[in-house]
Structures are given as C-alpha cells and as structure tokens.
Design an enzyme around this catalytic site. Structure first.
Site, mmCIF file in Angstrom:
data_model
loop_
_atom_site.group_PDB
_atom_site.id
_atom_site.type_symbol
_atom_site.label_atom_id
_atom_site.label_comp_id
_atom_site.label_asym_id
_atom_site.label_seq_id
_atom_site.Cartn_x
_atom_site.Cartn_y
_atom_site.Cartn_z
ATOM 1 N N ARG A 191 31.066 54.522 3.649
ATOM 2 C CA ARG A 191 30.380 55.369 2.526
ATOM 3 C C ARG A 191 29.423 54.078 2.662
ATOM 4 N NH1 ARG A 191 29.583 53.731 -2.226
ATOM 5 N NH2 ARG A 191 28.517 54.846 -3.742
ATOM 6 N N ASP B 182 26.106 52.788 0.900
ATOM 7 C CA ASP B 182 25.696 52.350 -0.367
ATOM 8 C C ASP B 182 24.288 51.986 -0.393
ATOM 9 O OD1 ASP B 182 26.506 51.690 -3.357
ATOM 10 O OD2 ASP B 182 25.947 49.522 -2.889
ATOM 11 N N GLU C 88 25.069 58.344 0.076
ATOM 12 C CA GLU C 88 25.142 58.085 -1.025
ATOM 13 C C GLU C 88 24.043 57.862 -1.442
ATOM 14 O OE1 GLU C 88 25.784 56.132 -5.076
ATOM 15 O OE2 GLU C 88 24.903 55.676 -3.355
ATOM 16 N N ASP D 229 31.501 56.557 -10.902
ATOM 17 C CA ASP D 229 30.217 56.144 -11.376
ATOM 18 C C ASP D 229 30.259 57.587 -12.434
ATOM 19 O OD1 ASP D 229 28.362 55.116 -11.220
ATOM 20 O OD2 ASP D 229 27.743 55.353 -9.549
#
Length: 645
Positions: free
Chosen positions: A291, A293, A335, A400
């Site tokens: 992922r 970021d 993301e 989140d």
C-alpha cells in the site's frame, strides 16, 4: 528516439553488470537468464519513465546503472519460492479479481500482540475466509508519537516490540501456505527524522541532505507555501518545520504531515534508487502487496499545490517497472483520499493495480444517514468502472477517519450543496442530529467553520452502541442489519472486499484512548481498540450479538465464494424506482447475480416490472429475509439485502 537510446544504454551497461556480478551469475546461471530476460522486456519502459523524471541530471547514466545493479542484487537475493510465485502470477496476472478474494486489515500489536501471535491466528483467518491480510505499519518507528507507525525509522527492521524481520518473513511464508497474501505499507512520501538518512543529513552530510528538502532560511519555503495547504495546522503552520540544529543557525525541513516526518526529495535520483531497494527488500521478505502511502504528495513543484502532479504518477509507474523486472509478483495499492477525479488517475496495470475506494465507503455511510441512495447510485454508475486489469479494494471502515470525499459537482447534479451536506453528515455521525443512530467522534475539527471528519467503529457508527446502552432489542436488530447491509454491498459489488478486523464481531468504540497521553488528542484511536478475544469466543453462539454479527457476515462471505458472478469488477446499476433501494447486477464469465439493498428502516416496494425486466424471477434467492413472488409487488424488509443468482 528514446527506444533506440534505451537499447543502446542497456547494451552498454549489461557487460559491466555481468563483470561486477560474476560470482552471483556463476552460482545461479538460470536466475541470471530469467532476470536478463525480464530486464530486456521491461527496460525500455523503465528507461523512458526514469528519463522523463531525471534526464536533466548530469549524472543520469550513473544513476540508471546504479539502479540496475540494485535490481540485479535484489533478484539474486530473492528466495526460490518467491521466484516460483513470480512465474505463477505472470501466468495469471488477474488472480486478485477472483471471487475467492477476501481482505482483512489489523494492527499487529492490537490484534495479537506480536508477529508470532499473528501466526497463531492463521486458523482463525482461514475460518473467516481471508486470502489477503494487511498488517498496519510494523516497521521500526520513534518511541512515543509516531503517527501510528507511519513515521518509519527503518524499512528493514520490524518495530522491536512486534518482532523481527526474520519473523515477518516466516509469517509471510506461512501465510502463502495458507493461501493468504501479505500486505504492508510502504511509507512513500517521508521517513521519520530518526531514519539513518535523516540522521546523516543532521550531521551535515551533503549527500543525505539532498535526500530531503532542507533550506537554510525561509526564502524557498515562503515561495512554496504560497500554493500549499496546511495538513496539521494545530501542530505547525505551513508545510515546513524549523530545526535549530541544522546548519549553523538552524534550517527548515519540508514536513507535509508531522514535524517528525521528513518529506523525501524525489527530484534526486538517488532517493528513487534507494527507495527501490527498500521496496524490493520487502518483496523478498514475502510481501505481495504494497500500500503506497500518501502517493498524492510525493512530487514537489514550485507554483503548484504539490499534490497529484503528473510526476507523481511517473514515479509510481517507474517503481512498477522496477517490480516487473525484479519481483513480478508484487502489486501496488494506492491510498489517495482525494477528489474522485484524482483517485482514479492512480489506477492502471502500469501504476497501481489496486486502489482503495474511499468514495464508495463514504457514500455507503451517506446512504445510511439519509436513507437514500441517490449519490451512491450515481457514483457507482459513473465512477466505479476502472481498467479491466485492476480492482477496487472496497471497505466499510479502516484505521483512518471518514472523510466525505464525494464530488461537489456530483452533489450539485442532484440539487445538493456539498458543503452543507458534509456538515449534516458530521452532525449525524456525531449523534447530534434528529434521527441519528450513530455514536461517532470528530477528527481534526475546525472550530471556525465546523469542518471535521468522523472517527468510530463500524458497529458504533451503525447504531449498535446506542442500541445496546440506550435502546433495546428492536434497535439492536436494526444495527446488526446495517452492519450486514454495508458489508454485504462491499462483498458483492466487485473488487476485493476488506474487513477491518473487529467489525466481524461488532466491536464498539473504545473511549479509553483519552487516558493515554500519546493518543488522547487523536480521536481515531476510538476505533483502534485492543482485540477482545472473549468477544471472538462468542462468534459461533447465535444467541450473542457477536455471534449474530459474525455468522451473518460469514454467510455473505461464503455466498461470494460460491458464486463466480461476484468475480471481476463488472457492475450495472439498476433503476429501482425507489430512492431508498440500491439495485445492481453483477456478471462474470457467463454468470449473473442481482442485488437489492434497502437503506431504510421501513419496508420498501419495488415494482415487479423491475424484476421482470432484469429476469430476476428466473434466479434463485440466495440471501435476504424478504419474500418475493411473481404474483405481487416486491416488498423489501427494512435494511434487507436481497441477492439473486
């Protein structure tokens, strides 16, 4: 022209690589043949992307040779079982689109204390049906405040309380044997100020000072900040932090997020090369998905917002080309919690094969609050379709906050004011609006305009907390239906469904974070509780809330895995002629399924003409408590999910 130049460059560099790698080639000639073949196939693309970014550097060819040397060394260090995985994934590049895919996400320490304990939970992961597990940031980070692990001090060391890198590699191996792909974060935009690179920059090492954006005075920061937004204004104004120990009189470092997170300088090709090495090191430990970021922020350019710039996409594509040469099994997941028009720009087989779907997540919660599906239906009809070689990762909650990322333009088409509607949603999910079932908290609230985002577990936001403590069994049942409705949509809609572990047993908000000085000001910790394994022990008892939530979710997971219509990502929105009911059709490899979701607490009617036009009556009812008959109008029970296939 570039194609010819790339061929000439590789022809010149390859003999030098062979000379420097004599020992490795002699020990592994077959490995070198495989690497050379992939290099020949992918170098022209890598060269073009690298050239686009770095051609103005006088030492361009030094850096491209340095990069290829790094790729070759990484390949020779790649374990044989991962090389076999590379071959398998090259033969089946769309493996992640299978209806067998089910994702999970958790913090190592909060879920199971450490990596060895996570390994002991593999039987549970298999019971749930997981084939993909995202372990939240687990790399070495500063003690105390470290942004939940997103301030990385070393990409090659596990945070000591969690275990070691050897244990992570062992866990990845056990996951592969169990059919589970390991997913971790590559914190792409910045390192912690305790990373070796930052420490050397602090010591005055010119080479490493150029790994970051460091300035001796405010001249350049002031020019940049004319166009930058503030991310954490309560912590530091603007995008730069002053450090008195830099230079003789102090210096300013670009810190988009927290002051201890130093933004990397990707205009320096050495930064790209060293990050490529870190990426490939993780791939060689058995990580299958990274992922990426904060991808929107990685390129800086004067006179712009320094977000979502074209060069950011070029950089990610170049990292993708690196992976195709030295670790082809590796996938990227973006993301980007940004405008929907920008989210989709990161998604392609050559950039990020997977992407979080923040828009669908936000609009699912919007539909629960409004009891209407207009925005959700519109978004799924116009924004859900992506490249056929990619997939959404659809989720109800993650670690989140919830940001209301829908487009103001989309809202305006439906006669809605985007800002006003966001204020309504914030009030609703804080439990301050009439008719609200939610128990959420504000995150990053702006006292001047009331703007904020929302924290809370799935269960608490869906009404279970309020129902248990303030209401009764009727409301408990409705809350459980909301949980199943949300997850039922993401499980059937196309792409990879993702479960934030804890949601499957109805975990409620944990307000004890307020007693922890490290977390008390960050409301997101309300939905990051330590796993209560006594709750999990009740998961097979249908008389408990935990059992009702878990077994209902498990039924939906098994339904997905037994029906190939839910593979791939093809989606058609059906006009239900009822503003409370979402309808969609899934097709794959000649199989078809139809889904109706009632987002209201009241029964809703669908004209039987809709069922006739989409040949629903010819299908078997696979899920739902509503009774359907060709002789009458269809009535969908409150918060029911009807599935036909």
């Amino acid at each position: 022209m570039l194609e010819k130049e790339s061929q000439r460059t590789l022809k010149r560099i390859l003999p030098r690589l062979e000379e420097r790698l004599k020992k490795q080639i002699k020990a592994d000639p077959q490995g070198w043949r495989v690497f050379s073949s992939r290099l020949q196939q992918n170098f022209s693309r890598l060269f073009k992307l690298y050239f686009d970014i770095y051609h103005k550097n006088y030492d361009f060819f030094f850096h491209i040779e340095d990069l290829l040397m790094a790729l070759a060394n990484s390949w020779f260090n790649r374990p044989l079982d991962l090389r076999e995985l590379d071959n398998a994934r090259e033969k089946n590049p769309l493996w992640f689109q299978s209806n067998q895919m089910l994702g999970g996400i958790c913090y190592v320490d909060l879920f199971a204390n450490d990596l060895e304990s996570v390994k002991s939970k593999i039987p549970y992961f298999k019971e749930l049906g997981l084939t993909y597990l995202h372990l939240m940031p687990l790399f070495k980070a500063p003690a105390g405040e470290n942004d939940g692990g997103y301030a990385v001090s070393s990409y090659r060391e596990v945070h000591p309380p969690l275990g070691t890198m050897e244990q992570l590699a062992s866990l990845a191996c056990e996951f592969r044997k169990a059919g589970i792909s390991l997913v971790v974060d590559l914190v792409f935009n910045h390192t912690s100020d305790e990373h070796l690179w930052a420490e050397r920059a602090k010591d005055g090492d010119d080479e490493y000072s150029e790994f970051y954006h460091i300035y001796p005075n405010r001249e350049m920061p002031d020019l940049y900040e004319q166009n930058l937004r503030e991310i954490f204004p309560d912590e530091h104004a603007g995008a730069f932090t002053f450090f008195p120990n830099l230079f003789k009189e102090g210096g300013w470092v670009w810190t988009t997020f927290h002051s201890y997170q130093w933004d990397l300088n990707y205009s320096n090709p050495a930064v790209f090369n060293r990050m490529a090495e870190e990426m490939l090191f993780l791939a060689n430990q058995g990580v299958e998905v990274l992922r990426l970021d904060a991808v929107a922020f990685i390129w800086k350019q004067m006179g712009t917002s320094c977000e979502n710039l074209p060069e950011a996409h070029t950089l990610i594509q170049a990292f993708n080309a690196v992976a195709k040469i030295a670790a082809p099994a590796l996938l990227f997941k973006s993301e980007a919690i940004v405008h929907p028009d920008d989210v989709v720009k990161y998604i392609s087989p050559e950039e990020c094969q997977l992407s979080y779907n923040p828009l669908t997540m936000a609009l699912l919660w919007n539909s629960l609050a409004t009891r209407k599906v207009r925005l959700l239906s519109q978004a799924l009809a116009t924004r859900f379709k992506i490249n056929s070689g990619t997939a959404w990762v659809n989720y109800v909650r993650v670690h989140d906050d919830i940001g209301w990322t829908f487009s103001d333009e989309d809202a305006a088409l439906l006669g809605m004011n985007g800002n006003d509607h966001r204020r309504f949603l914030n009030e609703f999910y804080r439990g301050r609006h009439k008719g609200s079932f939610a128990r959420g908290l504000p995150f990053q609230e702006n006292p001047l305009n009331g703007d904020c985002r929302i924290s809370g577990t799935c269960a608490s936001l869906a009404g279970l907390e309020k129902a248990v403590y303030e209401e009764g069994e009727k409301e408990v049942e409705l809350a459980i239906r909301r949980i199943h409705l949300l997850y039922g949509v993401v499980i059937t809609i196309g792409g990879i469904p993702l479960i934030y572990l804890g949601d499957e047993v109805g975990t409620l908000n944990d307000y004890s974070y307020r007693d922890d000085p490290a977390h008390e000001r960050d409301s997101r910790w309300v939905h990051r509780p330590r796993t209560d394994w006594e709750k999990y022990a009740k998961r097979n008892d249908s008389k408990t809330i935990e059992g009702r939530v878990f077994q209902g979710l498990k039924t939906l997971i098994e339904l997905r895995k037994h029906h190939s219509a839910f593979a791939g990502g093809e989606l058609e929105i059906l006009p239900t002629e009822n503003e409370h009911v979402l309808g969609f059709m899934r097709t794959h490899a000649g199989k078809r399924a139809v889904v109706f979701a009632n987002f209201s607490e009241d029964p809703q009617n669908i004209h039987k003409r809709v069922f006739e036009q989409y040949s629903v009556y010819s299908k078997q009812q696979l899920h739902g408590i509503s009774s359907v008959s060709p002789q009458t109008e269809v009535t969908i029970e409150p918060l029911d999910l009807l599935i036909f296939g």
